[in-house]
Scaffold this active site. Structure first.
Site, PDB file in Angstrom:
ATOM      1  N   ASP A  20     -26.768  26.203 -45.224  1.00  0.00           N
ATOM      2  CA  ASP A  20     -27.890  25.561 -45.903  1.00  0.00           C
ATOM      3  C   ASP A  20     -29.129  26.405 -45.643  1.00  0.00           C
ATOM      4  O   ASP A  20     -29.528  26.597 -44.499  1.00  0.00           O
ATOM      5  CB  ASP A  20     -28.065  24.138 -45.336  1.00  0.00           C
ATOM      6  CG  ASP A  20     -29.257  23.430 -45.934  1.00  0.00           C
ATOM      7  OD1 ASP A  20     -29.767  23.873 -46.980  1.00  0.00           O
ATOM      8  OD2 ASP A  20     -29.689  22.423 -45.336  1.00  0.00           O
ATOM      9  N   ASP A 115     -29.218  26.239 -52.854  1.00  0.00           N
ATOM     10  CA  ASP A 115     -29.450  26.706 -51.482  1.00  0.00           C
ATOM     11  C   ASP A 115     -28.368  26.239 -50.498  1.00  0.00           C
ATOM     12  O   ASP A 115     -28.591  26.221 -49.290  1.00  0.00           O
ATOM     13  CB  ASP A 115     -30.843  26.297 -50.985  1.00  0.00           C
ATOM     14  CG  ASP A 115     -30.969  24.800 -50.774  1.00  0.00           C
ATOM     15  OD1 ASP A 115     -30.169  24.041 -51.359  1.00  0.00           O
ATOM     16  OD2 ASP A 115     -31.877  24.384 -50.031  1.00  0.00           O
ATOM     17  N   GLU A 116     -27.213  25.866 -51.013  1.00  0.00           N
ATOM     18  CA  GLU A 116     -26.127  25.439 -50.123  1.00  0.00           C
ATOM     19  C   GLU A 116     -24.796  26.011 -50.588  1.00  0.00           C
ATOM     20  O   GLU A 116     -24.501  25.997 -51.785  1.00  0.00           O
ATOM     21  CB  GLU A 116     -25.976  23.916 -50.143  1.00  0.00           C
ATOM     22  CG  GLU A 116     -27.111  23.163 -49.537  1.00  0.00           C
ATOM     23  CD  GLU A 116     -26.859  21.658 -49.628  1.00  0.00           C
ATOM     24  OE1 GLU A 116     -27.463  20.925 -48.839  1.00  0.00           O
ATOM     25  OE2 GLU A 116     -26.074  21.225 -50.499  1.00  0.00           O
TER      26      GLU A 116
HETATM   27 MG   LIG Z   1     -31.843  23.687 -47.718  1.00  0.00          MG
END
Ligand SMILES: [Mg+2]
Length: 428
Positions: A20, A115-116
């Site tokens: 993350d 974003d993961e």
């Molecule tokens: Mg994040």
């Protein structure tokens, strides 16, 4: 005392690595503009005090500013807050570069959002020490090759759900492992709402079932969660929480592994394009093995220089070895080139699908009385050895057939770069 001959199964194992990125949009802005580094930054969709932050830098978070905070309110809390207009093209560009960098270390199994991402670890990387070293290399790679402001929190765990929970436990720049044998362990330090899947609406429903703390949730049986969720969502959550396999951990039937490439003019003759197609296939096959899957279908598609597309596909016994797959491709290539009347090829796409996890029983072999199964296993082994050599000594150190140097240069970074994730993946 631990004896040096201690059996290897005493090593703690993890199955998933979840990554993350920290304060992603704000970190990208700080990376691109050094004047923003070390300062409270909020990323906004429009330039107005009535809007909300869509991201906040670490420095802004110290003032309690986060995604969703009203900008007027944020300015009251932090008068020197800097607002930056969101640049989604920049975030997508970094996203691709970040995936490319992570894949220099290990293949990404699922892109969960911009974003993961999640990686399903293969057998050699399951021991906690090895997985931890991999996580550190990924972090270092991001800092060195993407930018010093690009940090991430990584979670290691027996399933994807818990790996994500672990990635949330330490920010920024975290690295947390949740081990099956230690559960519930650090889970008990969390609040119900810290878990993905327990939101504003779910929490009161859990309360109604007598679940108020993580200890209550851990102790709850599957039927109780089924009732709280009003369906199988609760069963899935229960399995995820207890480290079991959930459907997130197995590939959906429609999952595919594919690569495509637009050829430079000098590679558009049928023989050169054929080499490119094989190189794309070997890359996909290597990825298939690293994800510990086998495929049962191969699709080949080409676009000709003057526009039309020709395609063909084949079904075969589930497998993952490069030699068998290369034979299937050779056959498809002839079919497709006949359709194309051997004209110049502008684009080649190769896709493996019908994926099954390797751990699943291979039905066909139960009936394989031909005595040919040993060679097949040897070929799969050979393919894996080739993967290891290429991993250690660089891409294309060993290939099947002939990959001229000139063709070799295209087959790395550019292709990874053009493998754009589906729109849906951003929304998951
Ligand atoms: Mg994040």
């Amino acid at each position: 005392m631990i004896s040096p001959d201690a059996p290897s199964h005493s090593q703690p194992l993890v199955d998933w690595l979840f990554l993350d990125l920290n304060s992603y949009f704000a970190s990208v802005e700080q990376q691109l503009n050094p004047a923003l580094r070390g300062r409270p930054v909020a990323v906004v969709p429009v330039d107005s005090d009535t809007t909300c932050a869509i991201a906040a830098s670490h420095e802004a978070k110290k003032y309690g500013i986060k995604t969703g905070t009203n900008i007027g309110e944020a300015r009251r809390r932090c008068p020197h807050l800097i607002t930056v207009m969101a640049g989604h093209d920049r975030y997508v560009e970094f996203h691709h570069d970040i995936i490319k960098e992570v894949e220099r270390h290990f293949p990404v199994h699922q892109i969960c959002s911009i974003d993961e991402m999640a990686c399903k670890l293969d057998a050699p990387r399951r021991p906690l020490e090895v997985a931890t070293a991999l996580a550190k290399r990924i972090k270092q790679g991001l800092r060195e090759h993407i930018g010093e402001c690009i940090t991430c929190s990584i979670g290691l765990a027996p399933n994807r759900f818990l790996a994500k929970v672990a990635s949330d436990m330490q920010k920024p720049d975290g690295l947390v492992a949740l081990l099956q044998e230690d559960l519930p362990g650090r889970l008990l330090d969390l609040e119900l709402r810290d878990l993905c899947g327990i939101g504003r609406r779910m929490e009161p429903r859990l309360h109604a079932c007598g679940i108020r703390t993580m200890a209550d949730l851990w102790a709850a049986d599957r039927e109780t969660l089924h009732r709280a969720w009003g369906g199988v969502g609760g069963d899935r959550f229960w399995h995820g929480l207890h480290g079991g396999i959930t459907e997130d951990d197995v590939p959906p039937a429609h999952r595919t592994i594919g690569h495509s490439h637009v050829l430079a003019p000098e590679f558009r003759t049928p023989p050169a394009a054929g080499i490119v197609a094989r190189r794309l296939l070997l890359k996909a096959a290597s990825r298939l093995r690293r994800m510990e899957y086998r495929a049962s279908h191969l699709h080949l598609s080409i676009r000709l220089e003057d526009g039309p597309r020709c395609e063909a596909q084949a079904r075969f016994d589930e497998g993952s070895d490069s030699i068998a797959l290369a034979r299937v491709l050779a056959d498809l290539w002839l079919r497709v080139m006949k359709q194309a009347r051997w004209q110049r090829v502008k684009k080649v796409s190769v896709t493996l699908f019908g994926l099954v996890a390797e751990a699943w029983p291979r039905q066909l072999e139960l009936f394989d009385l031909s005595g040919d199964s040993a060679p097949k296993q040897q070929r799969e082994l050979l393919s894996r050895v080739m993967d290891d050599i290429n991993q250690k000594y660089g891409r294309d150190s060993v290939v099947i057939g002939f990959t001229p140097d000139a063709v070799r240069t295209f087959s790395g970074t550019k292709i990874a770069f053009t493998r754009i994730p589906d729109r849906e993946e951003f929304k998951e």
